[in-house]
Design a protein around this motif. Structure first.
Motif, short mmCIF file in Angstrom:
data_model
loop_
_atom_site.label_atom_id
_atom_site.label_comp_id
_atom_site.label_asym_id
_atom_site.label_seq_id
_atom_site.Cartn_x
_atom_site.Cartn_y
_atom_site.Cartn_z
N ALA A 1 0.85 -1.20 0.00
CA ALA A 1 0.00 0.00 0.00
C ALA A 1 0.88 1.25 0.00
N ASP A 2 0.48 2.25 -0.76
CA ASP A 2 1.24 3.49 -0.83
C ASP A 2 1.25 4.17 0.54
N ALA A 3 2.44 4.45 1.06
CA ALA A 3 2.57 4.98 2.42
C ALA A 3 1.89 6.33 2.59
N GLU A 4 2.01 7.21 1.59
CA GLU A 4 1.42 8.54 1.70
C GLU A 4 -0.11 8.46 1.66
N GLU A 5 -0.63 7.63 0.76
CA GLU A 5 -2.09 7.47 0.69
C GLU A 5 -2.63 6.86 1.98
N LEU A 6 -1.88 5.91 2.53
CA LEU A 6 -2.30 5.26 3.76
C LEU A 6 -2.32 6.26 4.92
N ALA A 7 -1.26 7.06 5.03
CA ALA A 7 -1.21 8.07 6.09
C ALA A 7 -2.35 9.07 5.95
N ARG A 8 -2.65 9.43 4.70
CA ARG A 8 -3.76 10.38 4.46
C ARG A 8 -5.09 9.77 4.90
N LEU A 9 -5.29 8.49 4.60
CA LEU A 9 -6.52 7.82 5.03
C LEU A 9 -6.60 7.78 6.55
N TYR A 10 -5.51 7.40 7.20
CA TYR A 10 -5.51 7.35 8.67
C TYR A 10 -5.87 8.72 9.25
N ARG A 11 -5.28 9.77 8.69
CA ARG A 11 -5.57 11.12 9.20
C ARG A 11 -7.04 11.47 9.01
N ASN A 12 -7.60 11.06 7.87
CA ASN A 12 -9.02 11.33 7.62
C ASN A 12 -9.91 10.57 8.61
N ILE A 13 -9.54 9.33 8.89
CA ILE A 13 -10.32 8.54 9.86
C ILE A 13 -10.24 9.19 11.24
N VAL A 14 -9.03 9.58 11.63
CA VAL A 14 -8.86 10.21 12.94
C VAL A 14 -9.62 11.53 13.01
N ALA A 15 -9.63 12.28 11.91
CA ALA A 15 -10.37 13.55 11.89
C ALA A 15 -11.86 13.32 12.12
N VAL A 16 -12.41 12.29 11.48
CA VAL A 16 -13.83 11.97 11.68
C VAL A 16 -14.06 11.52 13.12
N GLU A 17 -13.20 10.67 13.62
CA GLU A 17 -13.33 10.18 15.00
C GLU A 17 -13.22 11.33 16.01
N GLU A 18 -12.31 12.27 15.75
CA GLU A 18 -12.13 13.37 16.69
C GLU A 18 -13.22 14.42 16.59
N SER A 19 -14.08 14.31 15.58
CA SER A 19 -15.24 15.20 15.52
C SER A 19 -16.31 14.79 16.53
N LEU A 20 -16.20 13.58 17.03
CA LEU A 20 -17.11 13.12 18.07
C LEU A 20 -16.78 13.79 19.39
N GLU A 21 -17.75 13.87 20.27
CA GLU A 21 -17.50 14.39 21.60
C GLU A 21 -16.43 13.55 22.29
#
Length: 382
Positions: A203-223
């Motif tokens: 898996a492309d490391a940059e794409e993977l890191a971007r996906l992880y950041r996006n997941i964390v951003a959604v998760e951190e939008s929760l209370e």
């Protein structure tokens, strides 16, 4: 004795854990240990999820007690755990892990497998073991792993390589501090969602890191970023739901009945303090439960991303859409497990210190169930 791990920077921002530059390679003369419960999915389906979690956490508890003052990286995986230690500690670590394997078999009729593998061997096979430290609270930080080496070690173990045999009959690990006293924590926002994301090979490391950041951003939008344990701490009732598990973990050579009576008395006294708020010397029950919540290990990177969060339906849909798209693009494999409650398994060296650790998983199978669902959706080698 200060080690490589003591010298690592401790990071406060969970999102930085998605970046490979955050991680430092383990020294070549270190080794890793991995262990899990064989047939854990079936055990969970039989209602033994708390037993499975306790045995998984026991792997870490035994290593902490065997290591004494030595700090080292470890990670909880639901039905097992992994750790890394300097090479001169190998004999001690193997004995502690072998004792847990024997104890799980004799106390719970659970078959465990374990393996201890030099970091140099992992690198000889084209992978690495790199580690970072994430501060969950003022009192506790947790290790995160990257490089693919821990996942490789887990696969090798499951295939029978580097197998560690159980200790002789009757040998028991030192599981001092291992406890399971808190009541399950009900979801407040929707579901307790256990999420497991693993990268596809190459898996492309940059794409993977971007996906992880996006997941964390959604998760951190929760209370509270979806933290499943209330700030005021989890619930406590008497007798504790997990008391028999704690008896089995800490009784040593004492009979089950005698040790259970001792713990019944101790937990009843604890109930009085929790209900009244009375302090006893350095023990402040209100502070203790608040620290328990803050210290909970509900998200981690372990050659992939794992989370157990309190998640509403809208946010769950966002996460599922992100994961499905990345899976269809061949970037990741993933599994999601929903349940109404989360559970905690704890290691408490002392109730008067703030360094007690609390491993969070879903009460309906959690990470183990998520891994099973991922395997069903993605048959073949993991």
């Amino acid at each position: 004795m200060e080690t490589f791990y003591d010298r690592l920077v401790v990071h406060d921002d969970f999102e930085t854990m998605s970046l490979i530059k955050t991680y430092a390679p383990l020294p070549d003369d270190w080794f890793v240990g991995v262990a899990d419960v064989v047939g854990s999915t079936g055990e969970i389906e039989r209602g033994r999820y708390k037993v499975v979690n306790t045995v998984g956490a026991a792997v870490i508890s035994a290593q902490i007690n065997a290591a004494g003052a030595l700090r080292f990286p470890y990670i909880f995986g639901g039905d097992g755990a992994a750790f890394a230690l300097p090479g001169d500690h190998r004999d001690t670590a193997e004995k502690a892990l072998a004792a847990v394997i024997r104890w799980a078999r004799e106390e719970f009729d659970l078959e465990m497998r374990g393996a201890v593998i030099p970091v140099a061997t992992i690198r000889d096979n084209g992978l690495d073991v790199a580690v970072a430290r994430y501060r969950a609270s003022k009192g506790v930080d947790y290790a995160m792993f990257a490089g693919g080496g821990m996942a490789w070690a887990d696969r090798e173990m499951k295939e029978g390589s580097f197998r560690l045999e159980a200790a002789p009959a009757g040998v028991r690990p030192d599981l001092t501090g291992l406890s399971c006293r808190w009541t399950p924590v009900r979801a407040q926002k929707g579901n307790i969602l256990s999420l497991l994301v693993l990268p596809e090979k190459d898996a492309d490391a940059e794409e993977l890191a971007r996906l992880y950041r996006n997941i964390v951003a959604v998760e951190e939008s929760l209370e509270r970023a979806g933290h499943p344990v209330p700030e005021s701490g989890p619930g406590y009732r008497w007798p504790p739901e997990g008391l028999d598990l704690e008896v089995a973990a800490t009784r040593g050579k004492t009979s089950f009945a005698v040790h259970k009576m001792k713990l019944l008395a101790a937990t009843f006294i604890a109930l009085i303090f929790f209900k009244t708020g009375w302090k006893a010397g350095a023990f402040d029950p209100k502070e203790y439960v608040e620290v328990t919540a803050a210290n909970a290990d509900f998200r981690k990177f372990d050659d992939g991303l794992k989370m157990t969060i309190d998640c509403d339906a809208k946010t769950q849909a966002q996460l599922t859409a992100l994961l499905k798209k990345a899976s269809e693009a061949g970037l990741i494999r993933y599994g999601l497990s929903e349940q109404p409650e989360a559970i905690m398994t704890c290691i408490v060296p002392s109730v008067t210190r703030n360094d007690h650790v609390h491993f969070v998983d879903g009460a309906g199978g959690g990470y183990t169930r998520a891994a099973s669902l991922m395997k069903e959706a993605n048959p073949g080698p993991a």
